[in-house]
Design a protein around this motif. Structure first.
Motif, PDB file in Angstrom:
ATOM      1  N   SER A 153       0.517  -9.988   0.017  1.00  8.40           N
ATOM      2  CA  SER A 153       1.425 -11.142   0.112  1.00  8.40           C
ATOM      3  C   SER A 153       0.696 -12.383   0.648  1.00  8.40           C
ATOM      4  O   SER A 153       1.034 -13.512   0.287  1.00  8.40           O
ATOM      5  CB  SER A 153       2.631 -10.813   0.987  1.00  8.40           C
ATOM      6  OG  SER A 153       2.218 -10.402   2.272  1.00  8.40           O
ATOM      7  N   ALA A 182       7.396 -13.416   1.554  1.00 15.27           N
ATOM      8  CA  ALA A 182       6.040 -13.255   2.096  1.00 15.27           C
ATOM      9  C   ALA A 182       6.077 -12.912   3.587  1.00 15.27           C
ATOM     10  O   ALA A 182       5.326 -12.039   4.051  1.00 15.27           O
ATOM     11  CB  ALA A 182       5.226 -14.532   1.867  1.00 15.27           C
ATOM     12  N   GLU A 218       1.462  -2.262   2.854  1.00 16.09           N
ATOM     13  CA  GLU A 218       1.250  -2.961   1.598  1.00 16.09           C
ATOM     14  C   GLU A 218       0.042  -2.446   0.842  1.00 16.09           C
ATOM     15  O   GLU A 218      -0.992  -2.235   1.438  1.00 16.09           O
ATOM     16  CB  GLU A 218       1.080  -4.453   1.864  1.00 16.09           C
ATOM     17  CG  GLU A 218       2.386  -5.182   1.741  1.00 16.09           C
ATOM     18  CD  GLU A 218       2.132  -6.676   1.553  1.00 16.09           C
ATOM     19  OE1 GLU A 218       2.041  -7.118   0.392  1.00 16.09           O
ATOM     20  OE2 GLU A 218       2.034  -7.362   2.545  1.00 16.09           O
TER      21      GLU A 218
END
Ligand code: ATP
Ligand code: MG
Length: 250
Positions: free
Chosen positions: A54, A235, A250
């Motif tokens: 992100s 984000a 992530e």
């Protein structure tokens, strides 16, 4: 001088810390800057000291904003000057931006030391000493900017900016690109584009994206689409999840 073996598992982190120490010794970084660095390191540790996906997307959106800008300005404080002066100069060249020194604890001596330091790293013109503009809504000393710099910029990059000033700059209707390792800090929360990453990784990454977009011949429409597709809240949520998962998410 200290010697850090490259094999040390915290090599990058220790190197970064050493640069801040040197910044304080040279009169570039304030002592409060040491504390800010400590806060940043804690978040970076939790992120796994890497650029999460992100943050990479945010860096690309930032690059698109900078390429679309009429008058982009990169704000530099004592920590940024100590950590990545050459990388700031390269980013400015890649997107044709001005560089302006902007300090929370402004002293003439430190302003000049940072301007000289940036010049030593290849900067041409460095703004910030004129201080003939003001950011509305904050107290006098903290409000000073150059009228033909941040004062009239349409896109500003403010790495490690204090929350109050980030908020006031956002209220001036500028596109605000913030680099801050804490997704919960006010600076990150008020940004048009928050890049939750270490400044030493984020600045060269924005430069790389800007060069890629330019080399690929991206049109205004394509750059505008990248800007429109970016969602700051998504984000920030992704960064917070990555931190809560200890870098595993992530
Ligand atoms: P708020 O924005 O909530 O008002 P603050 O501005 O008071 O918080 P400071 O300690 O003044 O917080 O600012 C330091 C900020 O900069 C922290 O959020 C820290 O995570 C971030 N930071 C410090 N070093 C780095 C770095 N090398 N790269 C990216 N961010 C960093
Ligand atoms: Mg902050």
């Amino acid at each position: 001088d200290i010697e850090i073996p490259e094999s040390h598992p915290r090599y990058q982190s220790l190197l970064t810390r050493h640069r801040i120490e040197e910044g304080v010794e040279k009169g570039i970084t304030s002592r409060q800057g040491l504390i800010a660095q400590g806060r940043g390191e804690a978040f970076d540790y939790l992120l796994g000291e890497r650029t999460i996906p992100s943050a990479d997307e945010a860096a690309r959106a930032a690059a698109a904003h900078l390429l679309l800008a009429d008058h982009p300005v990169i704000s530099v404080n004592g920590n940024v000057a100590a950590l990545c002066p050459g990388e700031i100069v390269e980013l400015a060249a890649a997107v044709d931006a001005d560089i302006e020194v902007n300090l929370f604890n402004r002293t003439d001596e430190r302003m000049r030391a940072i301007v000289d330091h940036l010049r030593d790293h290849g900067a041409d013109e460095v703004k910030g000493l004129t201080a003939d503009g003001r950011i509305p809504g904050i107290d006098h000393e903290r409000a000073k900017v150059d009228a033909d710099g941040i004062g009239s910029a349409d896109v500003v990059v403010v790495p490690l900016e204090d929350g109050d000033r980030a908020e006031a700059l956002g209220a001036m209707d500028k596109v605000e690109i913030v680099v801050d390792l804490n997704p919960m800090s006010r600076s990150a929360q008020v940004a048009t584009v928050p890049i939750v990453d270490n400044i030493v990784r984020a600045v060269p990454n924005v430069t790389a994206h800007a060069r890629d977009l330019r080399d690929a011949g991206a049109t205004r429409e394509e750059l505008e689409a990248i800007v429109a597709d970016f969602d700051a809240d998504v984000a920030l949520d992704a960064a917070e999840r990555a931190i809560r998962a200890g870098g595993d998410d992530e």
